[in-house]
Design a protein around this motif. Structure first.
Motif, mmCIF file in Angstrom:
data_model
loop_
_atom_site.group_PDB
_atom_site.id
_atom_site.type_symbol
_atom_site.label_atom_id
_atom_site.label_comp_id
_atom_site.label_asym_id
_atom_site.label_seq_id
_atom_site.Cartn_x
_atom_site.Cartn_y
_atom_site.Cartn_z
ATOM 1 N N VAL A 152 111.006 34.246 70.517
ATOM 2 C CA VAL A 152 112.228 34.175 69.814
ATOM 3 C C VAL A 152 112.804 32.722 69.545
ATOM 4 N N GLY A 153 112.835 32.117 68.402
ATOM 5 C CA GLY A 153 113.408 30.958 68.140
ATOM 6 C C GLY A 153 112.510 29.806 68.045
ATOM 7 N N ASP A 154 111.304 30.142 68.222
ATOM 8 C CA ASP A 154 110.120 29.210 68.060
ATOM 9 C C ASP A 154 109.835 28.929 66.271
ATOM 10 N N VAL A 155 109.305 27.832 66.069
ATOM 11 C CA VAL A 155 108.983 27.614 64.680
ATOM 12 C C VAL A 155 107.632 28.515 64.425
ATOM 13 N N ALA A 156 107.497 29.311 63.545
ATOM 14 C CA ALA A 156 106.479 30.151 63.017
ATOM 15 C C ALA A 156 105.549 29.347 62.390
ATOM 16 N N PRO A 157 104.126 29.304 62.970
ATOM 17 C CA PRO A 157 103.331 28.637 62.299
ATOM 18 C C PRO A 157 103.005 28.931 60.824
ATOM 19 N N ALA A 158 103.024 27.775 60.076
ATOM 20 C CA ALA A 158 102.878 28.207 58.340
ATOM 21 C C ALA A 158 101.201 28.371 58.149
ATOM 22 N N PHE A 159 100.972 29.249 57.252
ATOM 23 C CA PHE A 159 99.843 29.587 56.679
ATOM 24 C C PHE A 159 99.673 29.825 55.453
ATOM 25 N N THR A 160 98.510 29.679 54.964
ATOM 26 C CA THR A 160 98.064 30.200 53.391
ATOM 27 C C THR A 160 96.670 30.903 53.683
ATOM 28 N N LEU A 161 96.673 32.074 53.406
ATOM 29 C CA LEU A 161 95.425 32.837 53.540
ATOM 30 C C LEU A 161 95.105 33.693 52.179
ATOM 31 N N PRO A 162 94.094 34.039 52.094
ATOM 32 C CA PRO A 162 93.752 34.803 50.925
ATOM 33 C C PRO A 162 93.864 36.217 50.847
ATOM 34 N N ASP A 163 94.383 36.972 49.950
ATOM 35 C CA ASP A 163 94.797 38.456 49.815
ATOM 36 C C ASP A 163 93.273 38.960 49.362
ATOM 37 N N PRO A 199 95.627 33.108 47.250
ATOM 38 C CA PRO A 199 96.396 32.500 48.347
ATOM 39 C C PRO A 199 97.773 32.936 48.448
ATOM 40 N N VAL A 200 98.080 33.382 49.939
ATOM 41 C CA VAL A 200 99.513 33.832 50.056
ATOM 42 C C VAL A 200 99.907 32.861 51.342
ATOM 43 N N SER A 201 101.168 32.286 50.995
ATOM 44 C CA SER A 201 101.673 31.437 51.989
ATOM 45 C C SER A 201 102.777 32.063 53.026
ATOM 46 N N LEU A 202 103.087 31.797 54.052
ATOM 47 C CA LEU A 202 104.473 32.206 54.589
ATOM 48 C C LEU A 202 105.596 31.584 53.798
ATOM 49 N N ALA A 203 105.339 30.267 53.218
ATOM 50 C CA ALA A 203 106.305 29.557 52.387
ATOM 51 C C ALA A 203 106.927 30.221 51.007
ATOM 52 N N ASP A 204 105.679 31.349 50.670
ATOM 53 C CA ASP A 204 106.144 32.131 49.416
ATOM 54 C C ASP A 204 107.185 32.923 49.595
ATOM 55 N N TYR A 205 107.526 33.162 51.001
ATOM 56 C CA TYR A 205 108.718 34.127 51.228
ATOM 57 C C TYR A 205 109.952 33.364 51.763
ATOM 58 N N GLY A 261 111.183 27.172 53.223
ATOM 59 C CA GLY A 261 109.725 27.644 53.545
ATOM 60 C C GLY A 261 109.340 27.512 55.118
ATOM 61 N N VAL A 262 110.325 27.156 55.830
ATOM 62 C CA VAL A 262 109.872 27.005 57.202
ATOM 63 C C VAL A 262 110.484 28.164 58.022
ATOM 64 N N GLY A 263 109.539 28.751 58.783
ATOM 65 C CA GLY A 263 109.863 30.265 59.492
ATOM 66 C C GLY A 263 110.421 30.011 60.809
ATOM 67 N N ARG A 264 111.197 30.861 61.531
ATOM 68 C CA ARG A 264 111.619 30.890 62.618
ATOM 69 C C ARG A 264 111.354 32.320 63.151
ATOM 70 N N ILE A 265 110.820 32.437 64.526
ATOM 71 C CA ILE A 265 110.495 33.799 64.928
ATOM 72 C C ILE A 265 111.831 34.425 65.702
ATOM 73 N N ASP A 266 111.857 35.551 65.062
ATOM 74 C CA ASP A 266 113.182 36.374 65.466
ATOM 75 C C ASP A 266 112.615 37.175 66.479
ATOM 76 N N VAL A 267 111.427 37.985 66.244
ATOM 77 C CA VAL A 267 110.704 38.932 67.420
ATOM 78 C C VAL A 267 109.388 38.548 67.478
ATOM 79 N N ALA A 268 109.047 38.735 68.693
ATOM 80 C CA ALA A 268 107.486 38.493 69.081
ATOM 81 C C ALA A 268 107.151 39.692 69.955
ATOM 82 N N GLN A 269 106.182 40.565 69.455
ATOM 83 C CA GLN A 269 105.701 41.326 70.323
ATOM 84 C C GLN A 269 104.332 41.414 70.423
#
Length: 163
Positions: A6-17, A22-28, A132-140
């Motif tokens: 929790v609190g870590d920067v989420a690794p950015a990604f772009t992967l194909p659907d 391409p879908v990126s975390l930054a798209d959200y 477009g930068v993500g932060r981890i709120d929950v990590a399971q």
């Protein structure tokens, strides 16, 4: 092995659907996203988990979350899986396991009493800021496929339709 908290920067990604887009975390940007990693499409546990997410999608979206599933499968296999199970959220292909590794969702695990290297079924809730930068709120890590979506909904206080 990387383990996000929790609190870590989420690794950015772009992967194909499954359609090759391409879908990126930054798209959200501006959203909270449930990013879950699963071992293999069209296997019993992964099917249960995906169908459970899909069945709860209306409530999850109403609570302000999006869902993304990521596996090392090919886009072709994910397309068959999406179609066969009528899944209503993006599935992304990570066949080289780069994103899986960045999230700590690939590595050593125990399966049927043997230590192997493979996908570690994991779920993250990521808040993506406007840039477009993500932060981890929950990590399971090492979540169980059966009952996981219901447990996550309780933890996130996402009500069922009949609540």
């Amino acid at each position: 092995m990387t383990k996000l908290a929790v609190g870590d920067v989420a690794p950015a990604f772009t992967l194909p659907d499954p359609d090759g887009r391409p879908v990126s975390l930054a798209d959200y940007a501006g959203h909270r996203v449930i990013v879950y990693f699963f071992p293999a499409a069209m296997t019993p546990g992964c099917t249960i988990q995906a169908v459970d997410f899909s069945a709860a999608l209306t409530q999850i979206a109403a609570a302000g979350f999006d869902v993304i599933g990521i596996s090392p499968d090919t886009v072709e296999k994910l397309a068959r899986f999406r179609s066969q199970e009528e899944l209503g959220f993006p599935l992304l292909a990570d066949p080289d396991k780069t994103v899986l590794g960045a999230y700590g969702a690939f590595g050593r695990k125990v399966l049927y009493g043997k230590e192997i290297e493979g996908v570690i079924r994991s779920t993250f809730v990521v808040s993506v800021d406007e840039s477009g930068v993500g932060r981890i709120d929950v990590a399971q890590y090492n979540v169980k496929a059966t009952g996981h979506v219901a447990k996550l909904r309780r933890e996130l206080k996402i009500a069922a339709l009949d609540d």
